[in-house]
Write an enzyme that holds these catalytic residues in place. Structure first.
Site, mmCIF file in Angstrom:
data_model
loop_
_atom_site.group_PDB
_atom_site.id
_atom_site.type_symbol
_atom_site.label_atom_id
_atom_site.label_comp_id
_atom_site.label_asym_id
_atom_site.label_seq_id
_atom_site.Cartn_x
_atom_site.Cartn_y
_atom_site.Cartn_z
ATOM 1 N N ARG A 53 0.815 -1.211 0.000
ATOM 2 C CA ARG A 53 0.000 0.000 0.000
ATOM 3 C C ARG A 53 0.850 1.262 0.000
ATOM 4 N NH1 ARG A 53 -4.745 -2.548 2.533
ATOM 5 N NH2 ARG A 53 -6.526 -1.140 2.563
ATOM 6 N N ARG A 57 -17.569 -4.662 9.205
ATOM 7 C CA ARG A 57 -16.290 -4.142 9.675
ATOM 8 C C ARG A 57 -16.468 -2.800 10.376
ATOM 9 N NH1 ARG A 57 -12.031 -4.673 4.810
ATOM 10 N NH2 ARG A 57 -11.369 -2.744 5.807
#
Ligand code: AMP
Length: 214
Positions: free
Chosen positions: A88, A161
């Site tokens: 990332r 989540r």
């Protein structure tokens, strides 16, 4: 076969990585899943990571690189793996290349799921998974056939989540544009990057990924 799947939050990385992994009979490695497992265990790393994840920010490169270095050294990665959510940042991408080079390996493909931020927010805030088997669902686009019953295992408990709320999603998109966009340039410059329309219908995206993976 070593494939990196890139794309913003909600781009379908997890869904598509899972499908590619099943098709190729190789492992899907999701750094987000690994971190969530640490949070679940209540480990020291999990406690630290949770704060960062809930804020929609990125966990430090050292921690993530260490986690991946350990994971790809295990036996079940011998035939290859699909990386979902890693790298990332550019230092993560460079570290991955270094780890692989030490083993005489290199990535075969980096695939970007190209997406539109406005639609992503909608996608993310509607998603949930079966608590028993992990099957992925969405309120609008992919609900279970029978309400509140998992198609795959019949489970009746589902999870959402903690970081799938609109405010955190905006911060995750920001992190993607600021910190992960340079990773696309990194792979592009190496001639390894292929873009796929991540807003297309889910099976069509899978077909395109299968073609790239060969
Ligand atoms: P994901 O499940 O891939 O959306 O990841 C959820 C969260 O975990 C992210 O918003 C980050 O806080 C953290 N995370 C996952 N993978 C990485 C990574 N490669 N580098 C830094 N943070 C990560």
């Amino acid at each position: 076969m070593i494939i990196v799947i890139l794309g913003g939050p909600g781009s379908g990385k997890g869904t598509q990585a899972k499908r590619l992994a099943e098709r190729g009979n190789i492992i899907q490695l999701s750094t987000g899943d690994m971190l969530r497992a640490e949070v679940e265990r209540g480990s020291e790393l999990g406690v630290r990571a949770k704060k960062i994840m809930d804020a929609g920010e990125l966990v430090s490169d050292d921690i993530i690189i260490g986690m991946i270095a350990d994971r790809i050294g295990r036996d079940d990665c011998r035939n290859g793996f699909i990386l979902d959510g890693f790298p990332r940042t550019t230092p993560q991408a460079a570290a991955l290349d270094g780890m692989l080079a030490e083993k005489g390996l290199a990535i075969d493909h980096a695939i970007e799921l190209e997406t539109d931020d406005d639609i992503l927010v909608d996608r993310i805030t509607g998603r949930f998974t079966c608590a028993t088997c992990g099957a992925l669902y969405h309120d609008k686009s992919n609900p279970p056939r029978v309400t509140d019953v998992c198609d795959e295992c019949g489970g009746a408990t589902f999870n959402r989540r903690a970081d799938d709320n609109a405010e955190t999603v905006r911060q995750r998109l920001l992190a993607y544009h600021e910190q992960t966009a340079p990773v696309l340039v990194y792979y592009h410059d190496k001639g390894a990057l292929t873009g796929v329309d991540g807003m297309a219908e889910i099976d069509q995206v899978t077909r395109q990924l299968n073609e790239i993976a060969g």
